[in-house]
Design a protein around this motif. Structure first.
Motif, PDB file in Angstrom:
ATOM      1  N   ASP A  73      26.511   1.608 -21.144  1.00 57.45           N
ATOM      2  CA  ASP A  73      26.383   1.532 -22.606  1.00 57.45           C
ATOM      3  C   ASP A  73      25.014   0.987 -23.000  1.00 57.45           C
ATOM      4  O   ASP A  73      24.388   1.457 -23.957  1.00 57.45           O
ATOM      5  CB  ASP A  73      27.478   0.654 -23.206  1.00 57.45           C
ATOM      6  N   PHE A  74      24.570  -0.021 -22.265  1.00 59.44           N
ATOM      7  CA  PHE A  74      23.267  -0.619 -22.535  1.00 59.44           C
ATOM      8  C   PHE A  74      22.153   0.408 -22.354  1.00 59.44           C
ATOM      9  O   PHE A  74      21.241   0.509 -23.175  1.00 59.44           O
ATOM     10  CB  PHE A  74      23.043  -1.817 -21.604  1.00 59.44           C
ATOM     11  N   ALA A  75      22.224   1.194 -21.268  1.00 60.27           N
ATOM     12  CA  ALA A  75      21.201   2.217 -21.013  1.00 60.27           C
ATOM     13  C   ALA A  75      21.177   3.240 -22.136  1.00 60.27           C
ATOM     14  O   ALA A  75      20.107   3.653 -22.600  1.00 60.27           O
ATOM     15  CB  ALA A  75      21.459   2.893 -19.670  1.00 60.27           C
ATOM     16  N   SER A  76      22.352   3.612 -22.609  1.00 57.58           N
ATOM     17  CA  SER A  76      22.430   4.576 -23.701  1.00 57.58           C
ATOM     18  C   SER A  76      21.827   3.988 -24.978  1.00 57.58           C
ATOM     19  O   SER A  76      21.027   4.626 -25.662  1.00 57.58           O
ATOM     20  CB  SER A  76      23.887   4.963 -23.943  1.00 57.58           C
ATOM     21  N   LYS A  77      22.201   2.744 -25.274  1.00 55.07           N
ATOM     22  CA  LYS A  77      21.691   2.085 -26.476  1.00 55.07           C
ATOM     23  C   LYS A  77      20.178   1.900 -26.391  1.00 55.07           C
ATOM     24  O   LYS A  77      19.455   2.122 -27.361  1.00 55.07           O
ATOM     25  CB  LYS A  77      22.377   0.731 -26.669  1.00 55.07           C
ATOM     26  N   ALA A  78      19.693   1.518 -25.214  1.00 59.28           N
ATOM     27  CA  ALA A  78      18.254   1.326 -25.020  1.00 59.28           C
ATOM     28  C   ALA A  78      17.515   2.640 -25.218  1.00 59.28           C
ATOM     29  O   ALA A  78      16.431   2.676 -25.791  1.00 59.28           O
ATOM     30  CB  ALA A  78      17.980   0.758 -23.639  1.00 59.28           C
ATOM     31  N   SER A  79      18.122   3.718 -24.758  1.00 60.38           N
ATOM     32  CA  SER A  79      17.508   5.030 -24.929  1.00 60.38           C
ATOM     33  C   SER A  79      17.383   5.374 -26.410  1.00 60.38           C
ATOM     34  O   SER A  79      16.347   5.867 -26.857  1.00 60.38           O
ATOM     35  CB  SER A  79      18.345   6.085 -24.206  1.00 60.38           C
ATOM     36  N   TYR A  80      18.421   5.099 -27.174  1.00 57.77           N
ATOM     37  CA  TYR A  80      18.359   5.358 -28.617  1.00 57.77           C
ATOM     38  C   TYR A  80      17.320   4.466 -29.296  1.00 57.77           C
ATOM     39  O   TYR A  80      16.587   4.920 -30.177  1.00 57.77           O
ATOM     40  CB  TYR A  80      19.737   5.160 -29.278  1.00 57.77           C
TER      41      TYR A  80
END
Length: 107
Positions: A73-80
Protein backbone atom coordinates in the motif's frame (compact mmCIF):
# COMPACT_ATOMS: atom_id res chain seq x y z
CA UNK A 1 11.83 7.43 -1.96
CA UNK A 2 14.25 9.95 -0.49
CA UNK A 3 16.12 10.05 -3.81
CA UNK A 4 12.91 11.06 -5.59
CA UNK A 5 12.24 13.81 -3.08
CA UNK A 6 15.81 15.05 -3.51
CA UNK A 7 15.32 15.12 -7.26
CA UNK A 8 12.09 17.06 -6.81
CA UNK A 9 13.77 19.62 -4.57
CA UNK A 10 16.63 19.96 -7.07
CA UNK A 11 14.14 20.42 -9.89
CA UNK A 12 12.28 23.06 -7.93
CA UNK A 13 15.50 24.92 -7.19
CA UNK A 14 16.52 24.83 -10.85
CA UNK A 15 13.06 26.07 -11.82
CA UNK A 16 13.32 28.87 -9.30
CA UNK A 17 16.71 29.85 -10.71
CA UNK A 18 15.35 29.94 -14.25
CA UNK A 19 12.39 31.97 -13.04
CA UNK A 20 14.73 34.56 -11.54
CA UNK A 21 16.70 34.84 -14.77
CA UNK A 22 13.64 35.28 -16.96
CA UNK A 23 11.31 37.07 -14.57
CA UNK A 24 9.53 40.05 -16.12
CA UNK A 25 8.55 41.42 -12.69
CA UNK A 26 10.52 43.66 -10.36
CA UNK A 27 13.12 41.90 -8.25
CA UNK A 28 11.17 42.32 -5.02
CA UNK A 29 8.02 40.84 -6.58
CA UNK A 30 10.01 37.92 -8.01
CA UNK A 31 11.69 37.30 -4.66
CA UNK A 32 8.31 37.29 -2.91
CA UNK A 33 6.97 34.80 -5.46
CA UNK A 34 10.03 32.58 -5.04
CA UNK A 35 9.72 32.71 -1.24
CA UNK A 36 6.07 31.68 -1.49
CA UNK A 37 6.82 28.87 -3.93
CA UNK A 38 9.74 27.73 -1.78
CA UNK A 39 7.52 27.64 1.29
CA UNK A 40 4.84 25.74 -0.64
CA UNK A 41 7.37 23.17 -1.82
CA UNK A 42 8.85 22.86 1.66
CA UNK A 43 5.41 22.40 3.22
CA UNK A 44 4.48 19.77 0.63
CA UNK A 45 7.70 17.86 1.27
CA UNK A 46 7.27 18.07 5.04
CA UNK A 47 3.71 16.78 4.71
CA UNK A 48 4.82 13.95 2.43
CA UNK A 49 7.67 12.93 4.75
CA UNK A 50 5.37 13.08 7.77
CA UNK A 51 2.87 10.87 5.99
CA UNK A 52 5.61 8.44 4.99
CA UNK A 53 6.93 8.37 8.56
CA UNK A 54 3.45 7.67 9.93
CA UNK A 55 2.89 4.92 7.37
CA UNK A 56 6.21 3.28 8.24
CA UNK A 57 5.47 3.53 11.96
CA UNK A 58 2.12 1.83 11.45
CA UNK A 59 3.71 -0.85 9.26
CA UNK A 60 6.47 -1.53 11.79
CA UNK A 61 4.02 -2.00 14.63
CA UNK A 62 1.93 -4.58 12.78
CA UNK A 63 2.74 -8.23 12.16
CA UNK A 64 4.92 -9.60 9.38
CA UNK A 65 2.02 -10.37 7.01
CA UNK A 66 0.45 -7.03 7.75
CA UNK A 67 3.82 -5.38 7.15
CA UNK A 68 4.00 -6.86 3.65
CA UNK A 69 0.49 -5.63 2.90
CA UNK A 70 1.26 -2.18 4.31
CA UNK A 71 4.46 -1.94 2.29
CA UNK A 72 2.51 -2.73 -0.88
CA UNK A 73 0.00 0.00 0.00
CA UNK A 74 2.85 2.35 0.86
CA UNK A 75 4.54 1.72 -2.51
CA UNK A 76 1.29 2.44 -4.30
CA UNK A 77 0.69 5.62 -2.29
CA UNK A 78 4.29 6.76 -2.82
CA UNK A 79 3.88 6.21 -6.54
CA UNK A 80 0.80 8.43 -6.59
CA UNK A 81 2.54 11.09 -4.51
CA UNK A 82 5.49 11.01 -6.88
CA UNK A 83 3.14 11.38 -9.83
CA UNK A 84 1.45 14.35 -8.16
CA UNK A 85 4.81 15.99 -7.52
CA UNK A 86 5.91 15.39 -11.13
CA UNK A 87 2.65 16.88 -12.41
CA UNK A 88 3.15 19.92 -10.17
CA UNK A 89 6.68 20.43 -11.48
CA UNK A 90 5.56 19.93 -15.09
CA UNK A 91 2.93 22.66 -14.64
CA UNK A 92 5.54 24.99 -13.17
CA UNK A 93 7.88 24.19 -16.08
CA UNK A 94 5.10 24.92 -18.59
CA UNK A 95 4.55 28.32 -16.99
CA UNK A 96 8.27 29.07 -17.17
CA UNK A 97 8.43 27.93 -20.79
CA UNK A 98 5.52 30.23 -21.68
CA UNK A 99 7.18 33.18 -19.93
CA UNK A 100 10.43 32.41 -21.74
CA UNK A 101 8.56 32.15 -25.05
CA UNK A 102 6.97 35.55 -24.45
CA UNK A 103 10.35 37.04 -23.64
CA UNK A 104 11.85 35.61 -26.82
CA UNK A 105 9.05 37.11 -28.89
CA UNK A 106 9.57 40.57 -27.39
CA UNK A 107 13.34 40.54 -27.87
Amino acid sequence: MIQYKGALVLGALIGAGVAVLFAPDKGSVTRDKLKKEGKDIKNKLVDDFTEVKEDLSKAASSGKDKLKEDLKDFASKASYKTEEAITFLEKQLAVLKEKNKNLQQTS
